[in-house]
Design a protein around this motif. Structure first.
Motif, PDB file in Angstrom:
ATOM      1  N   THR A  70     -62.656  83.008-128.366  1.00 41.29           N
ATOM      2  CA  THR A  70     -63.664  83.329-129.363  1.00 41.29           C
ATOM      3  C   THR A  70     -64.843  82.370-129.225  1.00 41.29           C
ATOM      4  OG1 THR A  70     -62.732  81.854-131.021  1.00 41.29           O
ATOM      5  CG2 THR A  70     -61.916  84.112-131.022  1.00 41.29           C
ATOM      6  N   SER A  71     -65.936  82.711-129.897  1.00 43.16           N
ATOM      7  CA  SER A  71     -67.114  81.840-130.021  1.00 43.16           C
ATOM      8  C   SER A  71     -67.636  81.334-128.685  1.00 43.16           C
ATOM      9  CB  SER A  71     -66.799  80.644-130.925  1.00 43.16           C
ATOM     10  OG  SER A  71     -66.309  81.082-132.164  1.00 43.16           O
ATOM     11  N   ALA A  72     -67.521  82.122-127.627  1.00 45.57           N
ATOM     12  CA  ALA A  72     -67.978  81.684-126.302  1.00 45.57           C
ATOM     13  C   ALA A  72     -69.499  81.640-126.272  1.00 45.57           C
ATOM     14  CB  ALA A  72     -67.452  82.625-125.230  1.00 45.57           C
ATOM     15  N   ASN A  73     -70.026  80.486-125.875  1.00 42.06           N
ATOM     16  CA  ASN A  73     -71.463  80.301-125.724  1.00 42.06           C
ATOM     17  C   ASN A  73     -71.704  79.301-124.607  1.00 42.06           C
ATOM     18  OD1 ASN A  73     -71.368  77.570-126.806  1.00 42.06           O
ATOM     19  ND2 ASN A  73     -71.102  78.508-128.813  1.00 42.06           N
ATOM     20  N   SER A  74     -72.930  78.863-124.438  1.00 42.27           N
ATOM     21  CA  SER A  74     -73.240  77.980-123.307  1.00 42.27           C
ATOM     22  C   SER A  74     -72.536  76.629-123.371  1.00 42.27           C
ATOM     23  CB  SER A  74     -74.751  77.766-123.208  1.00 42.27           C
ATOM     24  OG  SER A  74     -75.224  77.147-124.394  1.00 42.27           O
ATOM     25  N   GLY A  75     -72.062  76.224-124.549  1.00 41.11           N
ATOM     26  CA  GLY A  75     -71.382  74.944-124.681  1.00 41.11           C
ATOM     27  C   GLY A  75     -69.886  75.004-124.467  1.00 41.11           C
ATOM     28  N   GLY A  76     -69.317  76.198-124.533  1.00 40.20           N
ATOM     29  CA  GLY A  76     -67.881  76.336-124.366  1.00 40.20           C
ATOM     30  C   GLY A  76     -67.353  77.530-125.124  1.00 40.20           C
ATOM     31  N   ALA A  77     -66.103  77.453-125.534  1.00 39.06           N
ATOM     32  CA  ALA A  77     -65.445  78.537-126.257  1.00 39.06           C
ATOM     33  C   ALA A  77     -64.276  77.934-127.019  1.00 39.06           C
ATOM     34  CB  ALA A  77     -64.960  79.611-125.284  1.00 39.06           C
ATOM     35  N   ASP A  78     -63.584  78.782-127.764  1.00 40.46           N
ATOM     36  CA  ASP A  78     -62.382  78.360-128.469  1.00 40.46           C
ATOM     37  C   ASP A  78     -61.216  79.233-128.049  1.00 40.46           C
ATOM     38  OD1 ASP A  78     -63.441  76.294-130.147  1.00 40.46           O
ATOM     39  OD2 ASP A  78     -64.317  77.834-131.442  1.00 40.46           O
ATOM     40  N   LYS A 111     -66.912  85.264-117.929  1.00 42.96           N
ATOM     41  CA  LYS A 111     -66.273  86.409-118.582  1.00 42.96           C
ATOM     42  C   LYS A 111     -66.166  86.166-120.086  1.00 42.96           C
ATOM     43  CE  LYS A 111     -62.269  89.472-118.459  1.00 42.96           C
ATOM     44  NZ  LYS A 111     -61.068  89.855-117.723  1.00 42.96           N
ATOM     45  N   ALA A 112     -65.816  84.954-120.487  1.00 43.45           N
ATOM     46  CA  ALA A 112     -65.711  84.637-121.912  1.00 43.45           C
ATOM     47  C   ALA A 112     -67.044  84.868-122.611  1.00 43.45           C
ATOM     48  CB  ALA A 112     -65.257  83.189-122.098  1.00 43.45           C
ATOM     49  N   GLN A 113     -68.137  84.436-121.996  1.00 45.37           N
ATOM     50  CA  GLN A 113     -69.457  84.621-122.601  1.00 45.37           C
ATOM     51  C   GLN A 113     -69.828  86.099-122.678  1.00 45.37           C
ATOM     52  OE1 GLN A 113     -71.646  81.881-120.036  1.00 45.37           O
ATOM     53  NE2 GLN A 113     -72.099  80.666-121.849  1.00 45.37           N
ATOM     54  N   GLN A 114     -69.403  86.888-121.714  1.00 39.33           N
ATOM     55  CA  GLN A 114     -69.745  88.310-121.696  1.00 39.33           C
ATOM     56  C   GLN A 114     -68.997  89.113-122.755  1.00 39.33           C
ATOM     57  OE1 GLN A 114     -68.861  89.463-117.675  1.00 39.33           O
ATOM     58  NE2 GLN A 114     -70.753  88.599-116.844  1.00 39.33           N
ATOM     59  N   ILE A 115     -67.719  88.797-123.002  1.00 37.13           N
ATOM     60  CA  ILE A 115     -66.936  89.671-123.874  1.00 37.13           C
ATOM     61  C   ILE A 115     -66.374  89.010-125.133  1.00 37.13           C
ATOM     62  CG2 ILE A 115     -66.294  91.184-121.947  1.00 37.13           C
ATOM     63  CD1 ILE A 115     -63.490  89.931-122.027  1.00 37.13           C
ATOM     64  N   CYS A 116     -66.469  87.692-125.265  1.00 37.91           N
ATOM     65  CA  CYS A 116     -65.810  87.011-126.389  1.00 37.91           C
ATOM     66  C   CYS A 116     -66.761  86.063-127.121  1.00 37.91           C
ATOM     67  CB  CYS A 116     -64.592  86.240-125.894  1.00 37.91           C
ATOM     68  SG  CYS A 116     -63.418  87.230-124.948  1.00 37.91           S
ATOM     69  N   GLY A 117     -67.965  86.522-127.395  1.00 37.94           N
ATOM     70  CA  GLY A 117     -68.973  85.657-128.003  1.00 37.94           C
ATOM     71  C   GLY A 117     -68.869  85.494-129.497  1.00 37.94           C
ATOM     72  N   ASP A 118     -68.153  86.374-130.191  1.00 36.60           N
ATOM     73  CA  ASP A 118     -68.084  86.235-131.645  1.00 36.60           C
ATOM     74  C   ASP A 118     -66.764  85.588-132.055  1.00 36.60           C
ATOM     75  OD1 ASP A 118     -66.180  88.220-131.472  1.00 36.60           O
ATOM     76  OD2 ASP A 118     -67.405  89.755-132.417  1.00 36.60           O
ATOM     77  N   THR A 119     -66.526  85.565-133.357  1.00 35.99           N
ATOM     78  CA  THR A 119     -65.331  84.881-133.871  1.00 35.99           C
ATOM     79  C   THR A 119     -64.172  85.832-134.142  1.00 35.99           C
ATOM     80  OG1 THR A 119     -66.182  85.095-136.120  1.00 35.99           O
ATOM     81  CG2 THR A 119     -66.661  83.029-134.950  1.00 35.99           C
ATOM     82  N   GLN A 124     -59.285  92.480-125.794  1.00 36.59           N
ATOM     83  CA  GLN A 124     -59.740  92.112-124.448  1.00 36.59           C
ATOM     84  C   GLN A 124     -59.905  90.600-124.293  1.00 36.59           C
ATOM     85  OE1 GLN A 124     -61.739  93.686-126.668  1.00 36.59           O
ATOM     86  NE2 GLN A 124     -63.859  93.036-126.475  1.00 36.59           N
ATOM     87  N   CYS A 125     -59.864  89.868-125.393  1.00 36.54           N
ATOM     88  CA  CYS A 125     -60.030  88.408-125.340  1.00 36.54           C
ATOM     89  C   CYS A 125     -58.710  87.656-125.468  1.00 36.54           C
ATOM     90  CB  CYS A 125     -61.001  87.961-126.431  1.00 36.54           C
ATOM     91  SG  CYS A 125     -62.664  88.635-126.198  1.00 36.54           S
ATOM     92  N   GLN A 126     -57.590  88.390-125.468  1.00 34.39           N
ATOM     93  CA  GLN A 126     -56.279  87.747-125.541  1.00 34.39           C
ATOM     94  C   GLN A 126     -56.026  87.007-124.234  1.00 34.39           C
ATOM     95  OE1 GLN A 126     -53.063  90.441-126.340  1.00 34.39           O
ATOM     96  NE2 GLN A 126     -51.675  88.784-126.900  1.00 34.39           N
ATOM     97  N   ALA A 127     -55.563  85.744-124.358  1.00 35.62           N
ATOM     98  CA  ALA A 127     -55.440  84.923-123.159  1.00 35.62           C
ATOM     99  C   ALA A 127     -54.450  83.781-123.337  1.00 35.62           C
ATOM    100  CB  ALA A 127     -56.812  84.354-122.801  1.00 35.62           C
ATOM    101  N   GLU A 128     -54.183  83.138-122.225  1.00 34.94           N
ATOM    102  CA  GLU A 128     -53.541  81.830-122.167  1.00 34.94           C
ATOM    103  C   GLU A 128     -54.535  80.943-121.454  1.00 34.94           C
ATOM    104  OE1 GLU A 128     -49.853  82.405-120.103  1.00 34.94           O
ATOM    105  OE2 GLU A 128     -48.912  83.355-121.840  1.00 34.94           O
TER     106      GLU A 128
END
Length: 179
Positions: A70-78, A111-119, A124-128
């Motif tokens: 979640t929250s993927a942006n130029s600084g990282g993701a969660d 990929k995170a920035q393309q599909i998982c930018g919100d909270t 599609q954002c399920q991961a390990e």
């Protein structure tokens, strides 16, 4: 004179071979030791366990299971875990592990920035996620509460990617060509 030259060359060659065979067992032991030393097992945690145990893994690789990027942006993701009673459109995190963007594996980050930018919690954002536990506040000498994160993170996507539009066009072209 020729006989002595050949005998001298032969003696020199034998000395080189003898030195080489003397080194061979030592080199074999060193190589065997490198192969016998298996890499340390990577700890596998969920988000809640990471939040309580991260201090013991600082500087070590870990794998976080059962999260959504979640929250993927130029600084990282969660790498976020959600409560069971999540309602659509509401953020109800059970916790999150910050992923450091500048050190993240490039294809994972893109990929995170393309599909998982919100909270939100999106299939599609399920991961390990695997990476090295880092304590930025500890490095700055800040005492007290810590905010652990993963550096050198790599996202292991669990959801299948949707086919690209180009793939559909390609299939259509093959059908028309076969007629």
């Amino acid at each position: 004179m020729r006989g002595r030259f050949h005998l001298g060359a032969l003696a020199g060659g034998l000395a080189i071979i003898a030195a080489g065979t003397a080194l061979a067992p030592a080199m074999a032991r060193e190589t065997k030791a490198r192969h016998d030393a298996a890499p340390a097992p990577v700890a596998t945690l969920d988000v809640a366990a990471f939040q309580t145990q991260a201090a013991q893994y600082v500087g070590k690789p870990v794998r976080i299971e059962g999260c959504y990027i979640t929250s993927a942006n130029s600084g990282g993701a969660d790498c976020a875990a959600f409560r069971i009673a999540d309602l659509p459109g509401q953020v109800d995190w059970n916790g999150a592990v910050p992923l450091d963007g500048p050190t993240m594996e490039e294809s994972s980050f893109r990929k995170a920035q393309q599909i998982c930018g919100d909270t939100g919690k999106h299939e599609q954002c399920q991961a390990e996620v695997s990476g090295v536990v880092y304590d930025p506040f500890g490095d700055m000498g800040v005492q007290g509460q810590r905010n652990f994160e993963l550096r050198n993170a790599r996202i292991h996507w669990l959801a299948e990617s949707a086919p690209h539009k180009a793939d559909h066009r390609h299939v259509g072209n093959e059908r028309s060509a076969s007629r």
